[in-house]
Design an enzyme around this catalytic site. Structure first.
Site, mmCIF file in Angstrom:
data_model
loop_
_atom_site.group_PDB
_atom_site.id
_atom_site.type_symbol
_atom_site.label_atom_id
_atom_site.label_comp_id
_atom_site.label_asym_id
_atom_site.label_seq_id
_atom_site.Cartn_x
_atom_site.Cartn_y
_atom_site.Cartn_z
ATOM 1 N N GLY B 56 42.260 18.965 80.598
ATOM 2 C CA GLY B 56 43.580 19.815 79.489
ATOM 3 C C GLY B 56 44.800 19.534 80.142
ATOM 4 C CG HIS B 57 45.502 21.758 82.976
ATOM 5 N ND1 HIS B 57 46.111 22.675 81.985
ATOM 6 C CD2 HIS B 57 44.766 22.467 83.266
ATOM 7 C CE1 HIS B 57 45.580 23.590 81.753
ATOM 8 N NE2 HIS B 57 44.782 23.542 82.839
ATOM 9 C CE LYS B 105 45.879 24.382 87.513
ATOM 10 N NZ LYS B 105 45.412 23.960 88.223
ATOM 11 C CG HIS B 219 44.660 28.110 81.285
ATOM 12 N ND1 HIS B 219 45.312 28.874 82.287
ATOM 13 C CD2 HIS B 219 44.118 26.781 81.540
ATOM 14 C CE1 HIS B 219 45.165 28.194 83.547
ATOM 15 N NE2 HIS B 219 44.316 26.554 82.808
#
Ligand SMILES: Nc1ncnc2c1ncn2[C@@H]1O[C@H](COP(=O)(O)OP(=O)(O)O)[C@@H](O)[C@H]1O
Ligand SMILES: Nc1ncnc2c1ncn2[C@@H]1O[C@H](COP(=O)(O)OP(=O)(O)O)[C@@H](O)[C@H]1O
Ligand SMILES: [Mg+2]
Ligand SMILES: [Mg+2]
Ligand SMILES: [Mg+2]
Ligand SMILES: [Mg+2]
Lengths: 209, 332, 332, 209
Positions: B56-57, B105, B219
């Site tokens: 999703g990034h 991360k 997120h």
């Protein structure tokens, strides 16, 4: 599928899947909206795995469950619950039935596993805020020589209160901690899923023949 | 939920297939895993870099696999840290004998899952080192939190540590330069609209028509606070102030700038932001060595952006400007 | 309207300033005009390429100014063709003595404004040639229309004609190869959501939660029809069918593919689309020489995508794969 | 600012700016939602230009207006209206007042300019569908020796009917042509802006001392 341990795993998995949206919505409020999705994916995998290799050894079953959770859930809850099940497997190694004392050892090991992995303590708005009070209630029940089902019922009730308590505090671990003050007023998704699992276990044992 | 997908459960798998079909000259799949590695992996005699996280990034992180950046990327479910076995497969697939650096991360899940993978790889006698990126100044770095989040600044770590690895440096050296980047990069973001995790089917939050979320994560996690939308200049100045207050940037310092889109914000707006950022830095006498503007670390279709600033020294600058050739980051 | 802007009237000016501040090594401004040219313009002994159109399609066209692609780009108001005087300034600024090719997208306004600019430049004895890109198969090419629209396929014209110009070819040769690209490129798009022109302040249309617009243009113009949203695979197949029905692609042909995002559609979804496109082409025995996936010709923050297919011969392939170095298109 | 031609230009500009949103919304339906924005930008520029260089020569004023429109409006309407004003300037060259015959020549030249530039004919759902009927009505009025204001009023009315007519046809020129059948039922933005300008001119002349 006459193995009651497998049936129990199935019942817990059902409870998780039924609460998929609820848990996800809790996580949406103070996290990233995936807790129910993550756990449901794990629950489905665990159910499939358990069904595929029916194993009378509860320890082996729990170990397989832990491994499956680790490799299918991801996020924070995957390693945490995965480790919990792996650790709970040890006291149950080779057993095909459980007594209160073993369950106590299993719960203690599971909680320690979560602490080792997540480096959190009670009061940080995590699953520990449900599990530690639950454990204490369970042990009290055991010490008062209550039947296993009753001990579990009291543990579940304590977990529920733990969930309520999480609404009153600020998160200092996990993704909700980034919210600071804004995390207050919301119940912790992980504490909630822990309680849902405990409730499912309790329910299963209550109805067990 | 309105998305160009088939089944929500298949979206990561189908994306990965689409990536490999699009870029066979750059990447290949580790069959059976949600792992993408360089087409020529493992590269012998080079420290390998593995990163990853929830999907999703995009283009993070698979888009940065290639010469001068990553060797492997692990794709978790959308916004969900990948599991240890997936990371472990990536490590095995890229290790060229000089060890593997994991670029993580700073999220509880990522840290735990990558840690477990590192333990698994070490049991195989693969040398593994880890760095944890925590560039987001929105989140106070007090003792009572898990520390700052890792956001778009991570791309600088990929770029610079990747360039270092390409020089034949040792695992310790590559790790050291990655840590130098982490020590010198700061970011902060904001969002104008939420995004929808495909499996969830609905936005994780809502914002009023005049409301924005400041300090937004990547997120869909809520940020530090909401406020009424302000002008691009005011917003840019606000985020940049936070960044500049956090780390000691002084006149004469050289920096790299990343104006990162979260997904749905047009490049037009990102450039309007860059104009103000460059103006403010210019007023302070801070030199801009290089600027990147675009979607590098997104949050699905969220509208918004982040600003990242990296303070450069001679080594970081040289490595930043070194060539890279990946699907989403190409530089001569 | 929720945008990261200051005043709507200033958005193009501020964007252009932001672009030049971000990429001084690539581009400079023609002062007083909404024109961006190569930092080293005019390049002597090379045919120069100028393109442009309304703003809001970023990175088109300013992002493609640089070695191997355009020499200049003219930015009109959002979705509005630039005026002749602006185009004329661009032509003057880039002419290196070998003439200037104007790459025009087929819209009445663009054609008229660029035509007038060409007349002005010719009056100055600058050699000017023009090509008009009309790749959108959504619009029937019947006698009663102004012909097809030019959409994302235009990027292939920039790339290939730009590479040809770099070889030192003559204006006629560069124009000829541009026309060959135009003859061989077809595109079609769809939208999931509208976009908002900053000066208009509200979306130019609305779509129901389950509705999409098929054959969408890149200016918020309505497409051919609306339908209920379908799966990514069905949508991709539908658009590709239209493209394949329009031009003779046969087994053994080599093509380049562009899966172009319109602005707000995550890369994740574009890759899901690419998976299906590659699958269908594979079934038909059509070889894919190169795939591009990303936001190349956008429509502000519109969600949606287009598919472009370019049939290659040896010359087109070589020029497509030649290096390019621009802010938004870098290729070794 | 006693120059009536400049005042007229100002009145037309006002009418355009007042209809900015309306024209844009018409263009949103079958185009790209910028017609009102484009013309308003041009109208403001034209007003500023005219005020800055008050010129008694109507031809010179119209030429400046055409040039300004060409360099500020963009899109399709910029070159079209720009060319129209440039062409209309020729018959007005050196004049400080206009008679019906000159206005007729100017209108004819403007329309021919639009046709030359846009390669459209009447019936293609463009500004020509307002302007050509308007021109015909104007000429009829002139031939019937009606006063100029009346001729203009009839021209404006014909333009209005032309706009109504554009609702019934399919666009075959300009951006709306991409819509095919879907362009039916919508009035053409350019025909509408032409009518608005004609109406403003008529109104101005009616009120003129
Ligand atoms: N360090 C930690 N120790 C114990 N539990 C934690 C810790 N961090 C997070 N959690 C639990 O994990 C839950 C979130 O799980 P999940 O949403 O699946 O992971 P993620 O935050 O990675 O998306 C939280 O609600 C919390 O109960
Ligand atoms: N070829 C043409 N001839 C005459 N008028 C045209 C032509 N093409 C378009 N028009 C007019 O221009 C109007 C649209 O103007 P505008 O919206 O400003 O330009 P664009 O279509 O470039 O956005 C249409 O409504 C139509 O009346
Ligand atoms: Mg979560
Ligand atoms: Mg998560
Ligand atoms: Mg327009
Ligand atoms: Mg228009």
């Amino acid at each position: 599928m006459n193995n009651p341990a497998i049936a129990l795993i199935g019942a817990v998995a059902d409870a998780i899947v039924q609460n998929k949206e609820f848990l996800t919505s809790l996580d949406a409020a103070i996290g990233d909206a995936d807790h129910g999705i993550n756990l449901s994916r794990g629950a489905e995998a665990v159910r499939a795995k358990a069904a595929a290799s029916p194993n009378a050894d509860i320890g082996a079953l729990l170990k397989a469950t832990g491994m499956t959770l680790i490799s299918t859930v991801g996020g924070a809850s995957g390693p945490l619950y995965g480790t919990a099940f792996l650790r709970a497997a040890a006291p149950a190694q080779g057993k095909t039935a459980l007594d209160g004392e073993t369950v106590k050892l299993m719960l203690a090991a599971a909680i320690q596993g979560i602490k080792d992995r997540g480096k959190a303590t009670r009061g940080e708005k995590t699953m520990l805020d449900a599990l530690e009070p639950a454990f204490e209630a369970f042990v009290q029940g055991l010490e008062a020589q209550k039947p296993l089902v009753e001990c579990l019922e009291e543990a579940t009730e304590a977990a529920r209160q733990g969930v309520e308590f999480t609404k009153t505090i600020i998160a200092t671990k996990g993704r909700a901690s980034y919210l600071g003050e804004r995390s207050k007023g919301h119940q912790d998704p992980g504490a909630t899923s822990s309680t849902i699992m405990l409730a499912a276990i309790t329910d299963f044992c209550r109805k067990a023949p | 939920m309105k998305k160009v997908i088939n089944q929500a459960e298949q979206v990561v798998e189908e994306m990965l297939q689409g990536v490999v079909l699009a870029h066979p000259q750059y990447v290949k799949r580790v069959e059976g895993f949600d792992v993408i590695v360089r087409a020529n992996a493992p590269v012998a005699g080079k420290v390998a870099l593995v990163s990853g996280g929830g999907s999703g990034h995009e283009p993070s992180h698979g888009g940065f696999v290639g010469r001068g950046m990553l060797d492997g990327a692990v794709a978790g479910a959308v916004f969900t840290s990948p599991t240890p076995d997936q990371v472990y497969e990536a490590v095995k697939a890229v290790d060229g004998g000089k060890g593997v650096l994991l670029v993580i991360k700073n999220y509880t899940g990522d840290v735990m899952n990558f840690d477990m993978a590192a333990e698994m790889a070490e049991a195989d006698n693969i040398q593994v080192a880890k760095v944890v990126v925590n560039d987001d100044v929105a989140v106070e770095n007090s003792t009572w939190t898990t520390g700052r989040r890792g956001i778009a600044g991570t791309v600088f770590v990929h770029k610079i540590a990747g360039a270092k690895a390409e020089t034949g440096a040792s695992l310790e050296e590559v790790k050291a330069v990655a840590e130098k980047v982490i020590a010198n990069v700061r970011s902060m973001g904001m969002a104008l609209s939420p995004c929808t995790v495909p499996a969830a089917g609905k936005p994780s939050f809502t914002l009023a028509e005049d409301e924005v979320e400041i300090g937004m994560g990547i997120h869909g996690e809520p940020g530090t606070h909401r406020e009424s939308i302000r002008s691009a200049d005011e917003t840019a100045a606000h985020l940049l102030d936070k960044i500049l207050a956090d780390i000691d940037f002084t006149a004469g310092d050289e920096v790299a700038v990343l104006i990162n889109g979260l997904g749905a914000t047009p490049l037009m707006e990102l450039y309007v932001v860059n104009r103000k950022v460059a103006e403010i830095l210019g007023e302070k006498g801070i030199q801009i060595a290089k600027t990147y503007v675009g979607n590098y670390m997104t949050s699905l279709e969220m509208a918004g952006f982040s600003i990242s600033l990296l303070k450069l020294d001679a080594e970081l600058k040289e490595l930043l400007l070194a060539p890279a050739d990946t699907p989403a980051f190409v530089q001569f």
